[in-house]
Design a protein around this motif. Structure first.
Motif, PDB file in Angstrom:
ATOM      1  N   LYS A  82       9.154  -7.879   0.189  1.00 27.18           N
ATOM      2  CA  LYS A  82       9.733  -6.586   0.547  1.00 27.18           C
ATOM      3  C   LYS A  82      10.965  -6.271  -0.305  1.00 27.18           C
ATOM      4  CE  LYS A  82      10.323  -2.819   2.877  1.00 27.18           C
ATOM      5  NZ  LYS A  82       9.386  -1.691   2.707  1.00 27.18           N
ATOM      6  N   VAL A  83      11.802  -7.285  -0.566  1.00 27.70           N
ATOM      7  CA  VAL A  83      13.005  -7.053  -1.377  1.00 27.70           C
ATOM      8  C   VAL A  83      12.613  -6.660  -2.799  1.00 27.70           C
ATOM      9  CG1 VAL A  83      15.029  -8.133  -2.398  1.00 27.70           C
ATOM     10  CG2 VAL A  83      14.497  -8.526  -0.008  1.00 27.70           C
ATOM     11  N   TYR A 122       0.920  -6.081   6.117  1.00 27.49           N
ATOM     12  CA  TYR A 122       0.129  -4.885   5.835  1.00 27.49           C
ATOM     13  C   TYR A 122       1.034  -3.656   5.709  1.00 27.49           C
ATOM     14  CZ  TYR A 122      -4.212  -7.421   6.886  1.00 27.49           C
ATOM     15  OH  TYR A 122      -5.259  -8.284   6.874  1.00 27.49           O
ATOM     16  N   ASP A 123       2.061  -3.553   6.561  1.00 28.04           N
ATOM     17  CA  ASP A 123       3.006  -2.443   6.455  1.00 28.04           C
ATOM     18  C   ASP A 123       3.717  -2.457   5.104  1.00 28.04           C
ATOM     19  OD1 ASP A 123       2.447  -1.365   8.921  1.00 28.04           O
ATOM     20  OD2 ASP A 123       4.062  -2.416   9.956  1.00 28.04           O
ATOM     21  N   LYS A 145      -4.754   5.895  -1.826  1.00 28.11           N
ATOM     22  CA  LYS A 145      -6.000   5.408  -1.218  1.00 28.11           C
ATOM     23  C   LYS A 145      -5.846   3.966  -0.754  1.00 28.11           C
ATOM     24  CE  LYS A 145     -10.983   5.073  -2.058  1.00 28.11           C
ATOM     25  NZ  LYS A 145     -12.076   5.301  -3.037  1.00 28.11           N
ATOM     26  N   THR A 146      -5.288   3.103  -1.617  1.00 26.50           N
ATOM     27  CA  THR A 146      -5.059   1.702  -1.226  1.00 26.50           C
ATOM     28  C   THR A 146      -4.014   1.613  -0.120  1.00 26.50           C
ATOM     29  OG1 THR A 146      -5.563   1.029  -3.487  1.00 26.50           O
ATOM     30  CG2 THR A 146      -4.481  -0.598  -2.084  1.00 26.50           C
ATOM     31  N   ALA A 147      -2.975   2.451  -0.206  1.00 33.19           N
ATOM     32  CA  ALA A 147      -1.949   2.466   0.836  1.00 33.19           C
ATOM     33  C   ALA A 147      -2.564   2.798   2.186  1.00 33.19           C
ATOM     34  CB  ALA A 147      -0.864   3.478   0.485  1.00 33.19           C
ATOM     35  N   LYS A 154      -4.486   1.312   7.667  1.00 38.41           N
ATOM     36  CA  LYS A 154      -5.536   1.114   8.666  1.00 38.41           C
ATOM     37  C   LYS A 154      -5.546  -0.326   9.167  1.00 38.41           C
ATOM     38  CE  LYS A 154      -8.729   4.555   6.683  1.00 38.41           C
ATOM     39  NZ  LYS A 154     -10.037   4.725   6.015  1.00 38.41           N
ATOM     40  N   LEU A 155      -5.425  -1.295   8.239  1.00 39.77           N
ATOM     41  CA  LEU A 155      -5.407  -2.712   8.635  1.00 39.77           C
ATOM     42  C   LEU A 155      -4.236  -3.007   9.561  1.00 39.77           C
ATOM     43  CD1 LEU A 155      -6.278  -4.345   5.187  1.00 39.77           C
ATOM     44  CD2 LEU A 155      -7.734  -4.294   7.211  1.00 39.77           C
TER      45      LEU A 155
END
Length: 689
Positions: A329-330, A364-365, A378-380, A385-386
């Motif tokens: 995340k960083v 996933y977030d 699209k991938t985001a 969804k996951l």
């Protein structure tokens, strides 16, 4: 192997240091390399000696247990005890894999020769602990459950309490907070019954941790403070360090960062002095998160790498996955997308291996945010969804059952309508078939018997008229049912999206440039909801959100979804609207007026915070059977930040929205406000009087 691990770890740290602090001269590069070579040779004797530099008592205990095993080869009961003692010694040496094998050998013998015994119950409990520390949560719960049943049958309250807390820790690691809380309370009651002060302190600490995880921060501080006070009286320094660290975590989530840092550093000093590597790794990770929140990313990464090095040495899979996730995340925040993806993929693989749903959901977030920033919507959306699927698995049991009941009721009604429509269509076909058959028969008879034909024709006229009436009625019913089905679809999806699905069976995610987002939640909802009957709570939310729906529909806005007590709506998508900002602000003012009016005559008083922001939003349909239209993007996150920085019964605007509506409403400038993860942002309150 141990030497290679430390050498590679040092090289990795050097590489990351050089990347974060580019060298200005070749001399600096040589100096740093020399320092690392010096450090490597300096630590070599320590590394080589580390296999033998272990607690002397544990080493002696292991040797004694091994000797006992050889002597007790002909006595299964004594041999089982020797294996159990080996497991204890290996635990003291932090060799959990070997401890696990020793306990398993003890278990096999005890199941044959000591069934339903205290010895068997204790071995099962120790196996549960080891599996939990290794991240094998399914095996941990299986062993804990068997140990718990045995302890209850043996009326061993102290062991029952210990097992209950072990089950609680495993459950909260899996994200099952409600059963975890129940088991922790049960453990506390049993420890209080036996007056076990150390056990009581442990139960207080676990209850504080669970309340922290579910957002009850004041309650969490209360439990952690009780644990800290009791542990200080008992002189348990290691446990005191753990309590200080946990209190720091609560202050971190309360955004009181100076207090959090103070408690973390106190905890780290104690853990370092005691040689508590596992505890030190957790505290270092917490310090990393603290600096991340304050946008000091390089220092945050340094703390994460220190924590990751220790956790890797201890083979602590949960912490390795957790810290790798945080580091990813960083790197995303630093716009270093390749490194972010590398760390997030590593964290996801390990989290899936140990079934750590809380880490998987967060991962996933993070991936959704990463690909959204990269413009790969699209991938985001796929990662979004996951994440939604994992979140649904983490719903507490009571809410899950309520939602399942409502969904089952809805699906049952839909199925009944479909069956009724099919039956009516069959009736129409049957009537048509009967009419055709009758026409054929009467025509044949008519050629021979004119008189009979006249009578039959008269009869056919009557039948035809009746059939026509029935057909008209049935077609009318079919039209009504179709209208109901269409209305149900429109309750879930925007009109244009619903039309796309009906016409082509699919709809593609879209990006909208000019959208204003409304985000609100109810102040103190979690605390109030615990005091209300679930049925009353659901009725209250239904009344509030129905009123909100009417208001936003009147102002040409679109409700997207509700999440618990949170309400999200937009204007400007999926159909463009040049008055998107004005419509949302007007809706917000009407909602505040509605809440004020309702509170005058309602015994249950609710207050809301509202945040509004304008920008680009991505929208699309989630799911293929149960459609949900959802939105995501940084604009949604910023609107959420506007809401969290608002005040009860106030409407907080970002500067972008303010510029669009400043000439249409009375607005008060709040100046610059520190926003989590975004720095200083200028905000405005809308006057609602």
């Amino acid at each position: 192997m141990r030497f290679q691990h430390v050498w590679l770890n040092n090289m990795l740290i050097l590489y990351r240091y050089l990347k974060m602090h580019p060298l200005k001269t070749a001399l600096q590069f040589i100096a740093i390399c020399c320092c690392y070579c010096g450090l490597l040779f300096y630590t070599l004797p320590t590394i080589q000696a580390s296999e033998s530099t272990v607690p002397e008592e544990a080493q002696l205990s292991l040797q004694q247990a091994q000797a006992e095993a050889k002597q007790a080869a002909d006595s299964p009961v004594e041999l089982a005890q020797a294996f159990y003692n080996q497991g204890q010694a290996y635990e003291a040496l932090e060799k959990n894999e070997k401890a696990l094998e020793a306990y398993k050998q003890a278990l096999e013998l005890q199941q044959l020769h000591l069934p339903d015994s205290p010895e068997l119950a204790n071995t099962l409990y120790q196996l549960g602990r080891i599996h939990n520390s290794l991240g094998s949560y399914i095996q941990a719960l299986s062993n804990f459950e068997r140990a718990y049943e045995l302890a209850k049958n043996l009326q061993d309250e102290h062991l029952s309490a210990s097992v209950a807390l072990g089950m609680s820790r495993t459950l909260w690691r899996q994200g099952n907070y409600e059963p975890a809380l129940a088991k922790a309370l049960e453990g506390l009651r049993l420890y209080q019954k036996t007056d076990d002060k150390k056990g009581i302190a442990t139960a207080f600490h676990d209850l504080g941790s669970i309340n922290d995880l579910i957002g009850n921060y004041d309650k969490a501080l209360e439990f952690h403070q009780k644990a800290l006070d009791l542990r200080k009286k008992l002189g348990d320094d290691k446990a005191v360090g753990t309590s200080l660290n946990s209190i720091g975590i609560v202050y971190y989530f309360k955004q009181e960062y100076e207090k959090a840092a103070d408690y973390y550093r106190q905890a780290l000093d104690i853990k370092t002095a005691l040689g508590d590597d596992k505890g030190a790794a957790k505290t270092l990770n917490n310090l990393g998160l603290l600096y991340q929140e304050q946008d000091d990313y390089d220092i945050a990464l340094e703390y994460f790498f220190r924590s990751l090095g220790i956790s890797t040495k201890l083979s602590d899979k949960y912490e390795i996955a957790n810290v790798s996730n945080n580091a990813g995340k960083v790197y995303q925040l630093k716009k270093d997308y390749p490194q972010a993806e590398l760390f997030l993929q590593s964290a996801l693989r390990l989290a899936k291996e140990i079934d750590a749903k809380d880490i998987i959901r967060e991962n996933y977030d993070f991936f959704a945010d990463l690909y959204s920033e990269k413009g790969d919507y699209k991938t985001a959306l796929e990662y979004f969804k996951l994440s939604a699927e994992v979140k649904s698995q983490l719903l507490d049991e009571e809410k899950g059952e309520a939602i399942a009941d409502m969904q089952t009721k809805y699906e049952t009604e839909q199925k009944a309508q479909e069956i009724a429509l099919l039956q009516r269509e069959n009736n129409i076909k049957q009537l048509e078939l009967e009419r055709q058959t009758l026409l054929r028969n009467t025509s044949f008879i008519g050629f021979t018997f004119v008189f009979v034909m006249a009578i039959v024709m008269l009869y056919l006229y009557i039948v035809k008229k009746k059939a026509h009436t029935q057909l008209s009625e049935l077609y009318s019913l079919i039209s009504q049912e179709k209208a109901k089905s269409d209305q149900l679809l429109l309750n879930v999806l925007p009109v244009r999206v619903a039309n796309d699905l009906k016409e082509s069976g699919k709809t593609e995610p879209e990006s909208f440039e000019h959208v204003t987002v409304f985000f609100s939640d109810i102040v103190g909802f979690t605390k109030t909801s615990t005091l209300l009957d679930p049925k009353v709570l659901i009725e209250e939310l239904n009344k509030l959100f129905t009123a909100f729906d009417n208001i936003i529909e009147r102002n040409h806005c679109e409700r997207i979804k509700t999440i618990g007590d949170a309400y999200l709506c937009v204007c400007g998508m999926p159909e463009e609207n040049p008055q998107h900002a004005e419509n949302i602000v007007r809706s917000a003012i009407e909602i505040v007026h509605y809440m004020q009016s309702r509170n005058l005559n309602n015994p249950i008083k609710w207050q809301i915070r509202i945040g509004i922001h304008t920008g680009r939003v991505v929208g699309g349909v989630v799911g293929v059977k149960k459609y949900i239209y959802d939105v995501f993007g940084d604009t949604i996150n910023t609107a959420s930040r506007m809401e969290s920085n608002s005040e009860p019964m106030r409407i907080n605007l970002s500067e972008i929205t303010y510029q669009l509506v400043k000439d249409k409403f009375s607005i008060t400038d709040r100046g610059q406000v520190e926003v989590k993860g975004k720095g200083q942002m200028r905000m405005f309150f809308v006057d609602t009087n």
